[in-house]
Design a protein around this motif. Structure first.
Motif, PDB file in Angstrom:
ATOM      1  N   TYR A 155       0.850  -1.192   0.000  1.00 58.67           N
ATOM      2  CA  TYR A 155       0.000   0.000   0.000  1.00 58.67           C
ATOM      3  C   TYR A 155       0.884   1.240   0.000  1.00 58.67           C
ATOM      4  CZ  TYR A 155      -3.366  -3.475   1.709  1.00 58.67           C
ATOM      5  OH  TYR A 155      -4.147  -4.591   1.856  1.00 58.67           O
ATOM      6  N   GLN A 156       0.252   2.363  -0.196  1.00 52.35           N
ATOM      7  CA  GLN A 156       0.995   3.627  -0.213  1.00 52.35           C
ATOM      8  C   GLN A 156       1.749   3.834   1.101  1.00 52.35           C
ATOM      9  OE1 GLN A 156      -1.295   7.273  -0.122  1.00 52.35           O
ATOM     10  NE2 GLN A 156      -0.004   8.184  -1.695  1.00 52.35           N
ATOM     11  N   HIS A 157       1.165   3.372   2.204  1.00 47.94           N
ATOM     12  CA  HIS A 157       1.777   3.606   3.513  1.00 47.94           C
ATOM     13  C   HIS A 157       2.689   2.471   3.965  1.00 47.94           C
ATOM     14  CE1 HIS A 157      -2.133   1.598   4.095  1.00 47.94           C
ATOM     15  NE2 HIS A 157      -1.480   0.900   4.998  1.00 47.94           N
ATOM     16  N   GLY A 158       2.729   1.363   3.219  1.00 51.28           N
ATOM     17  CA  GLY A 158       3.621   0.289   3.637  1.00 51.28           C
ATOM     18  C   GLY A 158       3.185  -1.080   3.159  1.00 51.28           C
ATOM     19  N   PRO A 159       3.783  -2.138   3.707  1.00 51.96           N
ATOM     20  CA  PRO A 159       3.485  -3.505   3.279  1.00 51.96           C
ATOM     21  C   PRO A 159       2.044  -3.899   3.556  1.00 51.96           C
ATOM     22  CG  PRO A 159       5.527  -3.423   4.539  1.00 51.96           C
ATOM     23  CD  PRO A 159       4.860  -2.085   4.694  1.00 51.96           C
ATOM     24  N   GLY A 160       1.558  -4.873   2.778  1.00 57.41           N
ATOM     25  CA  GLY A 160       0.228  -5.413   3.004  1.00 57.41           C
ATOM     26  C   GLY A 160       0.149  -6.223   4.280  1.00 57.41           C
ATOM     27  N   LEU A 161      -1.035  -6.696   4.572  1.00 56.04           N
ATOM     28  CA  LEU A 161      -1.277  -7.453   5.803  1.00 56.04           C
ATOM     29  C   LEU A 161      -0.977  -8.938   5.600  1.00 56.04           C
ATOM     30  CD1 LEU A 161      -4.674  -5.827   6.853  1.00 56.04           C
ATOM     31  CD2 LEU A 161      -2.385  -5.230   7.656  1.00 56.04           C
ATOM     32  N   VAL A 188       4.491   3.244 -11.581  1.00 57.32           N
ATOM     33  CA  VAL A 188       3.421   3.635 -10.658  1.00 57.32           C
ATOM     34  C   VAL A 188       2.777   2.369 -10.100  1.00 57.32           C
ATOM     35  CG1 VAL A 188       1.229   4.855 -10.393  1.00 57.32           C
ATOM     36  CG2 VAL A 188       3.014   5.782 -11.896  1.00 57.32           C
ATOM     37  N   LEU A 189       2.738   2.265  -8.784  1.00 61.02           N
ATOM     38  CA  LEU A 189       2.157   1.113  -8.109  1.00 61.02           C
ATOM     39  C   LEU A 189       0.696   1.393  -7.791  1.00 61.02           C
ATOM     40  CD1 LEU A 189       5.106   0.414  -5.648  1.00 61.02           C
ATOM     41  CD2 LEU A 189       4.744  -0.552  -7.937  1.00 61.02           C
ATOM     42  N   LEU A 190      -0.179   0.557  -8.319  1.00 56.72           N
ATOM     43  CA  LEU A 190      -1.624   0.707  -8.114  1.00 56.72           C
ATOM     44  C   LEU A 190      -2.102  -0.437  -7.233  1.00 56.72           C
ATOM     45  CD1 LEU A 190      -2.699   1.630 -11.763  1.00 56.72           C
ATOM     46  CD2 LEU A 190      -2.274   3.173  -9.836  1.00 56.72           C
ATOM     47  N   PRO A 196      -2.091   5.872  -5.705  1.00 55.66           N
ATOM     48  CA  PRO A 196      -0.882   5.500  -6.447  1.00 55.66           C
ATOM     49  C   PRO A 196       0.384   6.089  -5.822  1.00 55.66           C
ATOM     50  CG  PRO A 196      -2.597   6.298  -7.938  1.00 55.66           C
ATOM     51  CD  PRO A 196      -3.059   6.606  -6.545  1.00 55.66           C
ATOM     52  N   ILE A 197       1.484   5.364  -6.006  1.00 57.91           N
ATOM     53  CA  ILE A 197       2.786   5.831  -5.556  1.00 57.91           C
ATOM     54  C   ILE A 197       3.829   5.200  -6.475  1.00 57.91           C
ATOM     55  CG2 ILE A 197       3.061   3.927  -3.906  1.00 57.91           C
ATOM     56  CD1 ILE A 197       4.456   5.942  -2.017  1.00 57.91           C
ATOM     57  N   THR A 198       4.924   5.900  -6.740  1.00 58.40           N
ATOM     58  CA  THR A 198       5.945   5.325  -7.614  1.00 58.40           C
ATOM     59  C   THR A 198       6.874   4.404  -6.827  1.00 58.40           C
ATOM     60  OG1 THR A 198       7.571   7.083  -7.277  1.00 58.40           O
ATOM     61  CG2 THR A 198       5.943   7.414  -9.045  1.00 58.40           C
ATOM     62  N   VAL A 199       7.590   3.577  -7.551  1.00 57.24           N
ATOM     63  CA  VAL A 199       8.571   2.693  -6.918  1.00 57.24           C
ATOM     64  C   VAL A 199       9.614   3.510  -6.158  1.00 57.24           C
ATOM     65  CG1 VAL A 199      10.496   1.123  -7.399  1.00 57.24           C
ATOM     66  CG2 VAL A 199       8.269   0.733  -8.469  1.00 57.24           C
ATOM     67  N   GLN A 201       9.342   6.506  -4.818  1.00 55.72           N
ATOM     68  CA  GLN A 201       8.743   7.071  -3.609  1.00 55.72           C
ATOM     69  C   GLN A 201       8.558   5.991  -2.550  1.00 55.72           C
ATOM     70  OE1 GLN A 201       5.249   8.589  -5.557  1.00 55.72           O
ATOM     71  NE2 GLN A 201       6.011  10.703  -5.552  1.00 55.72           N
ATOM     72  N   GLN A 202       8.089   4.819  -2.982  1.00 54.46           N
ATOM     73  CA  GLN A 202       7.848   3.737  -2.034  1.00 54.46           C
ATOM     74  C   GLN A 202       9.153   3.235  -1.429  1.00 54.46           C
ATOM     75  OE1 GLN A 202       4.312   1.943  -1.493  1.00 54.46           O
ATOM     76  NE2 GLN A 202       5.645   2.297   0.256  1.00 54.46           N
ATOM     77  N   ARG A 203      10.196   3.175  -2.223  1.00 57.15           N
ATOM     78  CA  ARG A 203      11.489   2.710  -1.733  1.00 57.15           C
ATOM     79  C   ARG A 203      12.011   3.647  -0.636  1.00 57.15           C
ATOM     80  NH1 ARG A 203      14.245   2.998  -6.100  1.00 57.15           N
ATOM     81  NH2 ARG A 203      13.731   0.935  -6.936  1.00 57.15           N
ATOM     82  N   ARG A 204      11.821   4.949  -0.830  1.00 59.43           N
ATOM     83  CA  ARG A 204      12.297   5.914   0.186  1.00 59.43           C
ATOM     84  C   ARG A 204      11.533   5.752   1.486  1.00 59.43           C
ATOM     85  NH1 ARG A 204      12.729   9.445  -4.377  1.00 59.43           N
ATOM     86  NH2 ARG A 204      10.658  10.321  -3.989  1.00 59.43           N
ATOM     87  N   LEU A 205      10.275   5.356   1.402  1.00 60.73           N
ATOM     88  CA  LEU A 205       9.474   5.171   2.607  1.00 60.73           C
ATOM     89  C   LEU A 205       9.842   3.901   3.363  1.00 60.73           C
ATOM     90  CD1 LEU A 205       5.912   6.159   1.321  1.00 60.73           C
ATOM     91  CD2 LEU A 205       7.352   7.455   2.904  1.00 60.73           C
ATOM     92  N   LEU A 206      10.268   2.881   2.631  1.00 66.87           N
ATOM     93  CA  LEU A 206      10.457   1.569   3.245  1.00 66.87           C
ATOM     94  C   LEU A 206      11.901   1.229   3.560  1.00 66.87           C
ATOM     95  CD1 LEU A 206       7.994  -0.583   1.104  1.00 66.87           C
ATOM     96  CD2 LEU A 206       7.626   0.304   3.414  1.00 66.87           C
ATOM     97  N   MET A 207      12.841   1.801   2.824  1.00 63.30           N
ATOM     98  CA  MET A 207      14.236   1.357   2.946  1.00 63.30           C
ATOM     99  C   MET A 207      15.019   2.271   3.899  1.00 63.30           C
ATOM    100  SD  MET A 207      14.003  -1.285   1.005  1.00 63.30           S
ATOM    101  CE  MET A 207      15.650  -1.846   0.588  1.00 63.30           C
TER     102      MET A 207
END
Length: 207
Positions: A155-161, A188-190, A196-199, A201-207
């Motif tokens: 998800y935009q905010h992090g990993p799924g459940l 773009v991750l849907l 939506p969030i790009t790879v 952007q998502q990498r910066r949030l998670l890594m």
């Protein structure tokens, strides 16, 4: 062309249309509810739906699939290890919703394959097996349009459940790191339940 349609069943869920601009043919991804609304959208736009694709086997992603299969004469596809979810209301979580749901008719798709349109062979989705949320969760990657349909893996905010039957946190994290975050930065991750969030952007949030 990518069109998002948020449908409301027990939960709100993002259903997607991936349509070839040239032929007007395409795919429905994760029709979770409101079959009539989805069907009307297809008819109003004069699209020809060749296949109904499921990222995984939870009922909030397939609730409208069987009705649409009949009305659109389009087969339903799911990864083999999630096929069991379609016929088991406990696994697909619909049992706890008070209205158990099953899908009796489906075909299987496999990791590394391409799902191509008959109407336009150059229009396709890559199938990437991304287990964790469920054993057979997949991501449908459209390299020509720089988009990936990730279902509930991310998800935009992090990993799924993973606190559902057969969920696996380790597998989910490996899928995200090795399969999704290795896609091009501008992809773009849907997802099924977020914006939506790009790879990148998502990498910066998670890594």
């Amino acid at each position: 062309m990518i069109r998002e349609l948020t449908v409301q069943g027990v939960f709100a869920e993002n259903c997607y249309f991936y349509i070839d601009d040239v032929s007007g043919a395409g795919f429905i991804i994760d029709p979770g509810a409101q079959a009539g609304l989805i069907y009307d959208t297809v008819m109003q736009n004069r699209w020809h739906i060749e296949k109904i694709l499921l990222t995984h086997g939870h009922f909030d992603h397939f609730g409208a699939a069987e009705v649409l299969r009949e009305k659109l004469v389009a087969p339903i596809y799911i990864y083999p290890s999630d096929a069991q979810f379609l016929t088991d209301p406990y696994l697909n979580l619909s049992q706890n919703s008070g209205r158990p749901e099953t899908v009796p008719h489906y075909e299987e798709l496999y990791d590394g394959e391409k799902i191509r349109l008959k109407a336009n062979n150059s229009f396709y989705l890559d199938i990437i097996h991304t287990p964790g949320h469920t054993p057979g969760s997949v991501t449908f990657y459209a390299p020509n349009d720089h988009v990936a349909f990730v279902g509930d893996t991310l998800y935009q905010h992090g990993p799924g459940l993973t606190n559902f039957p057969l969920g696996n946190r380790r597998e989910l994290e490996e899928s995200i790191i090795n399969q999704i975050l290795t896609l091009p930065d501008d992809t773009v991750l849907l997802s099924g339940h977020s914006s939506p969030i790009t790879v990148a952007q998502q990498r910066r949030l998670l890594m």
